[in-house]
Scaffold this active site. Sequence first.
Site, PDB file in Angstrom:
ATOM      1  N   GLN A  88       0.817  -1.210   0.000  1.00 18.65           N
ATOM      2  CA  GLN A  88       0.000   0.000   0.000  1.00 18.65           C
ATOM      3  C   GLN A  88       0.849   1.258   0.000  1.00 18.65           C
ATOM      4  O   GLN A  88       0.321   2.372   0.009  1.00 18.65           O
ATOM      5  CB  GLN A  88      -0.914  -0.005   1.232  1.00 18.65           C
ATOM      6  CG  GLN A  88      -1.904  -1.158   1.253  1.00 18.65           C
ATOM      7  CD  GLN A  88      -2.630  -1.282   2.578  1.00 18.65           C
ATOM      8  OE1 GLN A  88      -2.436  -0.497   3.497  1.00 18.65           O
ATOM      9  NE2 GLN A  88      -3.494  -2.288   2.685  1.00 18.65           N
ATOM     10  N   HIS A 152      -0.973   0.007   5.794  1.00 12.69           N
ATOM     11  CA  HIS A 152      -1.458   0.939   6.811  1.00 12.69           C
ATOM     12  C   HIS A 152      -0.471   2.083   7.061  1.00 12.69           C
ATOM     13  O   HIS A 152      -0.057   2.344   8.183  1.00 12.69           O
ATOM     14  CB  HIS A 152      -1.773   0.207   8.114  1.00 12.69           C
ATOM     15  CG  HIS A 152      -2.869  -0.800   7.994  1.00 12.69           C
ATOM     16  ND1 HIS A 152      -3.374  -1.471   9.081  1.00 12.69           N
ATOM     17  CD2 HIS A 152      -3.561  -1.269   6.918  1.00 12.69           C
ATOM     18  CE1 HIS A 152      -4.334  -2.299   8.685  1.00 12.69           C
ATOM     19  NE2 HIS A 152      -4.450  -2.182   7.369  1.00 12.69           N
ATOM     20  N   GLU A 245     -14.731   4.224  10.286  1.00  9.30           N
ATOM     21  CA  GLU A 245     -15.187   5.293  11.168  1.00  9.30           C
ATOM     22  C   GLU A 245     -15.039   6.670  10.550  1.00  9.30           C
ATOM     23  O   GLU A 245     -14.174   6.908   9.708  1.00  9.30           O
ATOM     24  CB  GLU A 245     -14.385   5.278  12.475  1.00  9.30           C
ATOM     25  CG  GLU A 245     -14.539   4.012  13.293  1.00  9.30           C
ATOM     26  CD  GLU A 245     -13.750   4.051  14.590  1.00  9.30           C
ATOM     27  OE1 GLU A 245     -13.829   3.066  15.353  1.00  9.30           O
ATOM     28  OE2 GLU A 245     -13.050   5.063  14.849  1.00  9.30           O
ATOM     29  N   TYR A 255      -8.753   7.124  20.289  1.00  8.59           N
ATOM     30  CA  TYR A 255      -9.909   6.672  19.516  1.00  8.59           C
ATOM     31  C   TYR A 255     -10.096   5.155  19.544  1.00  8.59           C
ATOM     32  O   TYR A 255     -10.974   4.639  18.872  1.00  8.59           O
ATOM     33  CB  TYR A 255      -9.820   7.231  18.093  1.00  8.59           C
ATOM     34  CG  TYR A 255     -10.090   8.728  18.115  1.00  8.59           C
ATOM     35  CD1 TYR A 255     -11.374   9.226  18.022  1.00  8.59           C
ATOM     36  CD2 TYR A 255      -9.052   9.630  18.331  1.00  8.59           C
ATOM     37  CE1 TYR A 255     -11.632  10.585  18.109  1.00  8.59           C
ATOM     38  CE2 TYR A 255      -9.297  10.988  18.417  1.00  8.59           C
ATOM     39  CZ  TYR A 255     -10.591  11.458  18.310  1.00  8.59           C
ATOM     40  OH  TYR A 255     -10.834  12.809  18.423  1.00  8.59           O
ATOM     41  N   TYR A 266     -10.902 -10.688  10.197  1.00  7.25           N
ATOM     42  CA  TYR A 266     -11.298 -11.129   8.863  1.00  7.25           C
ATOM     43  C   TYR A 266     -11.767 -12.583   8.862  1.00  7.25           C
ATOM     44  O   TYR A 266     -12.541 -12.986   8.001  1.00  7.25           O
ATOM     45  CB  TYR A 266     -10.141 -10.938   7.878  1.00  7.25           C
ATOM     46  CG  TYR A 266      -9.877  -9.483   7.572  1.00  7.25           C
ATOM     47  CD1 TYR A 266     -10.761  -8.744   6.788  1.00  7.25           C
ATOM     48  CD2 TYR A 266      -8.767  -8.827   8.080  1.00  7.25           C
ATOM     49  CE1 TYR A 266     -10.540  -7.406   6.507  1.00  7.25           C
ATOM     50  CE2 TYR A 266      -8.532  -7.491   7.815  1.00  7.25           C
ATOM     51  CZ  TYR A 266      -9.424  -6.788   7.024  1.00  7.25           C
ATOM     52  OH  TYR A 266      -9.199  -5.451   6.774  1.00  7.25           O
TER      53      TYR A 266
END
Length: 373
Positions: A88, A152, A245, A255, A266
Amino acid sequence: MRSLTTITLTIFSLCACADNTATLAPKSNDSAAVTALTDGLHHPWSLAFLSNDEWLITERAGTLRQVKDGTLQGGTVEGVPEVAAIGQGGLFDVLPHPNFANNQRLYLSYAKPCGEEGGTTAVGYGRYENGTLTDFQDVYVAEAACTDTAKHFGGRILFDNDGYLFLTIGDRGQRERAQNTQDPAGSVIRLHDDGRIPEDNPLVGQPDNATEIWSWGHRNPQGLALHPQTGKPWLNEHGPRGGDEINVVKPGVNYGWPVITYGREYYGPSIGETEKQGYAQPLLHWTPSIAPSGMAFITGSRYPDWEGHTANGALKLQHLNMVAFDGQQPVSEVRLLQDRKQRIRDVRQGPDGYLYLLTDSNNGQLLKLNPAE
């Protein structure tokens, strides 16, 4: 390439239920039109408007493309730093300095190579003139977040009205790091535009903490936008299997990831609790996951029915997602472009008031959303 396509919109209302889960039910239908301004983009990630007639687009592999007078230019902008285009990772956000007209500072966030085959989230700037970026320098590198997990990274950047620079950093696929305030992974950080740490950051003065951190307990924030009335940053972020979110980014707030989440593993089982004292609840969560990406608040008169809505890209469920809020209470949701079956990576409102979108594929497009007649 230029084309005009009519799309169908579905509007949903949200009901806050006892377990804090949002229930969506169809409310009405409407229509609008989308124009494809160009294609031929290779996994575009971010769009920035330097002026009415000059725009820039990042491509994740590490290239920066120029759009002039609505036409994608051949070639790429020189001077972009080397990126770790792994998993990513790659070149992420592009953002002009608030005083760009005078200082020509152009900011880029990206996955910076580190270690033998790893990468970490970084942000820096160079001087952009005449289609060239020069003298690029990093202002922040998340050294402690270096890993070869290749996922991420976060990577969204934003300037607030006071000139502070915000950067999102994902948990790097190692979820426990989001609860460690000695580690910037899984956080939103806040800096001066030159990378200095503001003295009023919430962890300043606390020994052994990463004082750049503004908030933590985030999994992978992929959208970041400034609220037009409050001037506060809001974000959207990916959950695992559900539990995406929307949050208001507040200083010193945890958070919750992975202690609290509405998502599941998953392979099925729950991860943590859905709420717990000391951890902030999201304003809204999506279950099942839509995989939200770029985010913008709609202002002006182009889309009068959507004034104040948050517009969010959706990668997994492949649509443009709009949520109306009454203050911080979500009251309705609109899902657009579902028939196009395209991953929406970035959402920006241009200087002309129109919404512009980037689609994530080997042949990505720049789309313009026209208001309903």
